[in-house]
Scaffold this active site. Structure first.
Site, PDB file in Angstrom:
ATOM      1  N   ASP A 157      -4.479   9.646   9.615  1.00  0.00           N
ATOM      2  CA  ASP A 157      -3.086   9.288   9.870  1.00  0.00           C
ATOM      3  C   ASP A 157      -2.556   9.927  11.151  1.00  0.00           C
ATOM      4  O   ASP A 157      -2.817  11.088  11.434  1.00  0.00           O
ATOM      5  CB  ASP A 157      -2.207   9.709   8.689  1.00  0.00           C
ATOM      6  CG  ASP A 157      -2.576   8.966   7.415  1.00  0.00           C
ATOM      7  OD1 ASP A 157      -2.809   7.757   7.518  1.00  0.00           O
ATOM      8  OD2 ASP A 157      -2.649   9.591   6.352  1.00  0.00           O
ATOM      9  N   GLU A 174       0.862  -1.188   0.000  1.00  0.00           N
ATOM     10  CA  GLU A 174       0.000   0.000   0.000  1.00  0.00           C
ATOM     11  C   GLU A 174       0.898   1.238   0.000  1.00  0.00           C
ATOM     12  O   GLU A 174       1.713   1.409   0.894  1.00  0.00           O
ATOM     13  CB  GLU A 174      -0.881  -0.043   1.244  1.00  0.00           C
ATOM     14  CG  GLU A 174      -1.891   1.055   1.386  1.00  0.00           C
ATOM     15  CD  GLU A 174      -2.641   0.934   2.711  1.00  0.00           C
ATOM     16  OE1 GLU A 174      -3.056   1.981   3.232  1.00  0.00           O
ATOM     17  OE2 GLU A 174      -2.781  -0.199   3.236  1.00  0.00           O
TER      18      GLU A 174
END
Length: 258
Positions: free
Chosen positions: A59, A48
């Site tokens: 994130d 990924e």
């Protein structure tokens, strides 16, 4: 019916899948293909690649910082496509990014470029299921791109089943409600992952967020099809003890116990 390296992977393997995430253009702009090639050689099942963005919602600080540096290095969607064009890889590759930069690039142009450079799937956390199915599903399918949706411990059973109905790659099970890489204990996710397993979904499930060690990886694989490691991998390549290639190889070996 989508047929690509990702769907072929799930046809031949359904357990102990290892997905490694890294940010394109980090630590240095040209490191994208070096890391991609070394991960493939090290035997990960899928990869990924994060498209750096200035406001990454899900994130944690480690990936946010890598994204900031990658942008400063000059990484962009076009640069990433150009890098992938020069890299021959057999491992399934997914791009993880946010919808605004993709929309600015042009949705169909983006999907077409993904197909051209060998990308098999997309993870776009802020693309709602309803918008995908009504406006973009036909484009993803036209260019053989799997679309991966995220579910969390707060996602209702009905919603999970709805997502499963429209999934054509895997379901990304976020192991906690926190951002990536911010908790130290993965054990709390067991009950949630067991619940997902009990739903007998048609789609494979990979879990991520706060998976850092072989112990975490094995615990995840007891409940679902595999695990995604991102923040801890970024930490390792941020402070390599040797060459970047050796750091990548050693980290994957520590998880797979090769």
């Amino acid at each position: 019916m989508i047929s690509n390296k990702l769907t072929h992977l799930f046809n031949r393997k359904s357990t102990d899948l290892l997905n490694i995430f890294f940010t394109a253009g980090y630590p240095k702009l040209e490191d994208t293909t070096i890391i991609l090639n070394e991960l493939e050689k090290s035997g990960v099942d899928l990869i990924e690649i994060g498209i750096p963005f200035s406001d990454p919602l899900a994130d944690g600080p480690t990936i946010q910082e890598s994204s900031k540096i990658a942008l400063e290095n000059g990484m962009s969607i076009e640069v990433l496509f150009n890098q992938l064009e020069t890299s021959k890889h057999d491992v399934p590759v997914l791009l993880m990014g946010y919808f605004n930069p993709v929309m600015q690039y042009g949705i169909e142009h983006f999907c077409k470029r993904c197909k051209e450079v060998g990308v098999d799937g997309l993870i776009i956390p802020d693309l709602p299921l309803e918008v995908y199915t009504s406006q973009y599903k036909h484009l993803f399918e036209k260019y053989d791109l799997c679309n991966v949706f995220l579910v969390t411990p707060q996602t209702s059973t009905n919603r999970i089943k709805q997502i499963d109905e429209f999934s054509n790659g895997f379901i990304y099970a976020v192991s906690s409600a926190s951002t990536t890489g911010t908790k130290s204990n993965f054990d709390d996710a067991s009950e949630y992952l067991n619940k997902l397993k009990s739903l007998n979904l048609k789609s494979p499930i990979l879990t991520g967020f706060n998976i850092k060690t072989r112990e975490n990886y094995l615990a995840a694989c007891k409940h679902v099809n595999g695990a995604i490691i991102g923040s801890e991998f970024i930490r390792q390549i941020s402070n390599p003890k040797s060459s970047l290639q050796d750091t990548v190889k050693d980290f994957v070996s520590s998880i797979k116990n090769d």
